[in-house]
Write a protein that holds these residues in place. Structure first.
Motif, PDB file in Angstrom:
ATOM      1  N   ARG A  27      30.645  -2.371   8.486  1.00 27.44           N
ATOM      2  CA  ARG A  27      29.676  -2.811   7.471  1.00 27.44           C
ATOM      3  C   ARG A  27      29.559  -1.815   6.317  1.00 27.44           C
ATOM      4  NH1 ARG A  27      26.442  -1.527  11.813  1.00 27.44           N
ATOM      5  NH2 ARG A  27      25.308   0.426  11.560  1.00 27.44           N
ATOM      6  N   GLU A  35      30.799  -7.516  12.279  1.00 27.89           N
ATOM      7  CA  GLU A  35      29.612  -7.616  13.134  1.00 27.89           C
ATOM      8  C   GLU A  35      29.469  -8.957  13.852  1.00 27.89           C
ATOM      9  OE1 GLU A  35      26.058  -6.294  11.202  1.00 27.89           O
ATOM     10  OE2 GLU A  35      26.696  -4.214  11.375  1.00 27.89           O
ATOM     11  N   ARG A  36      29.654 -10.035  13.112  1.00 26.24           N
ATOM     12  CA  ARG A  36      29.522 -11.344  13.770  1.00 26.24           C
ATOM     13  C   ARG A  36      30.673 -11.605  14.735  1.00 26.24           C
ATOM     14  NH1 ARG A  36      27.144 -15.852  11.908  1.00 26.24           N
ATOM     15  NH2 ARG A  36      29.166 -16.874  11.835  1.00 26.24           N
ATOM     16  N   LEU A  37      31.862 -11.155  14.370  1.00 22.58           N
ATOM     17  CA  LEU A  37      33.011 -11.321  15.262  1.00 22.58           C
ATOM     18  C   LEU A  37      32.776 -10.599  16.583  1.00 22.58           C
ATOM     19  CD1 LEU A  37      36.024 -10.788  12.805  1.00 22.58           C
ATOM     20  CD2 LEU A  37      35.268 -12.945  13.825  1.00 22.58           C
ATOM     21  N   GLU A  38      32.117  -9.450  16.502  1.00 15.84           N
ATOM     22  CA  GLU A  38      31.860  -8.671  17.710  1.00 15.84           C
ATOM     23  C   GLU A  38      31.018  -9.470  18.707  1.00 15.84           C
ATOM     24  OE1 GLU A  38      29.282  -5.439  16.931  1.00 15.84           O
ATOM     25  OE2 GLU A  38      29.003  -5.104  19.082  1.00 15.84           O
TER      26      GLU A  38
END
Lengths: 222, 222
Positions: A27, A35-38
């Protein structure tokens, strides 16, 4: 590091390389980042490792499988796997994060690896993401010793100390808090003269196990 | 209930009906039962719902997606879905469990539903298990209100009380325990004259949120 070299290490060629790039973007570098993929990748690794344990250990019970998975899917293991894949050199970090050593930080490397798992899923579907998780966890599954991983902390601590001919731990109840239906126990574990740890739990036994787990961690990491 | 009628409700026909039978078998009935399947099914439902939220809410952050999933994938929701599918009548329970109402127990029904998800995976692979989870969660996803689910407990409690023209909650620090680097805060939340809840956390704010969450639960369930 060029992305195509990383793809070789991952043994997966992206149809949409932007997904891989996003999975490597912290980020601090900007949007879109990992972050969302994580979030998605975490769910995939938990599922695929659950399946591997389910198939590998047909006689273990649910609680034992859960403990083995918690042992395998943790930041430390994901960090080590990320190091083996050489993710650090491919990360995209903001200047500040880069200078403060972000490319070696366990939390960043483990998160990026989870993001890569999600990126493979989104790029190629379930099968290649499962194959990737199975591949990177092969060595960890081979090394797994259920007898050891499944012993409770008090037993492990006792055996560890006995093997080193050290005196056994002593447990003392420090405090009982709360009302009768929701009591909380705090226990101190004393190992020799120097190590003192405390554990909290909803029973005296649970608190002892928590204090033993902390002591075991400190002994194993010192 | 005959298994073929249940298969119609599940909208899935098993190649190996023994898997469905196992998913419906409680440990009180014997072996093989659903316990190990539940472990695998839990990982599948968590993954498939993670994916659904990831795709449905492209602008939510990781922490928000996690909270939405925790809201969706919980015993209560799985229990309600199991009721809608009529699982209770198909469960295989030991005599004691049957007489004590096991077929209506939320923990048993929710576990059996997770086991059925795993059974579909083992029988037909990833795609049918994903399709099944997507199908049973369709109505829940449609009803989901991220604005509401994502509000923190203190905000929700305040709005709940304001909507009912009741006085706002008061928070009081009860105790700070532990050494400086690992302090634990305990806070009491007082709602009106009758409701007192306590929360513990690693910061005063976290402890307040925990006490508010408990108060909110008690108000919503009373």
């Amino acid at each position: 590091m060029a992305l195509d070299r990383l793809e070789q290490r991952l043994d997966y060629a992206f149809s949409n390389p932007r997904l891989l790039r996003q999975a490597l973007t912290h980020r601090s570098y900007g949007q879109p980042n990992y972050e969302r993929l994580e979030f998605l990748g975490d769910s995939i690794v938990n599922h695929v490792v659950a399946l591997a344990l389910f198939e590998r250990y047909p006689h273990l019970r649910e609680g034992e499988l859960s403990r083995l998975r918690a042992h395998l899917v943790c930041q430390q293991t994901l960090y080590e796997l990320a190091l083996e894949l050489g993710l650090g050199a491919a990360l995209l970090l903001g200047d500040g994060e880069l200078k403060s050593g972000g490319a070696e930080r366990p939390s960043i490397l483990s998160d990026a690896l989870e993001a890569i798992i999600a990126a493979i899923y989104l790029d190629g579907g379930y099968d290649p993401s499962k194959a990737f998780v199975d591949r990177i966890f092969t060595s960890r599954l081979a090394l797994l010793d259920p007898d050891k991983s499944l012993k409770d902390p008090k037993t492990r601590l006792q055996e560890w100390l006995q093997a080193r001919k050290q005196p056994l731990p002593r447990y003392a109840l420090v405090e009982v808090r709360g009302e009768a239906h929701a009591q909380e126990f705090e226990v101190e574990c004393a190992v020799g003269e120097r190590l003192r740890t405390r554990g909290v739990g909803s029973s005296r036994r649970a608190a002892e196990q928590a204090s033993a787990a902390d002591a075991m961690n400190q002994l194993e990491s010192s």
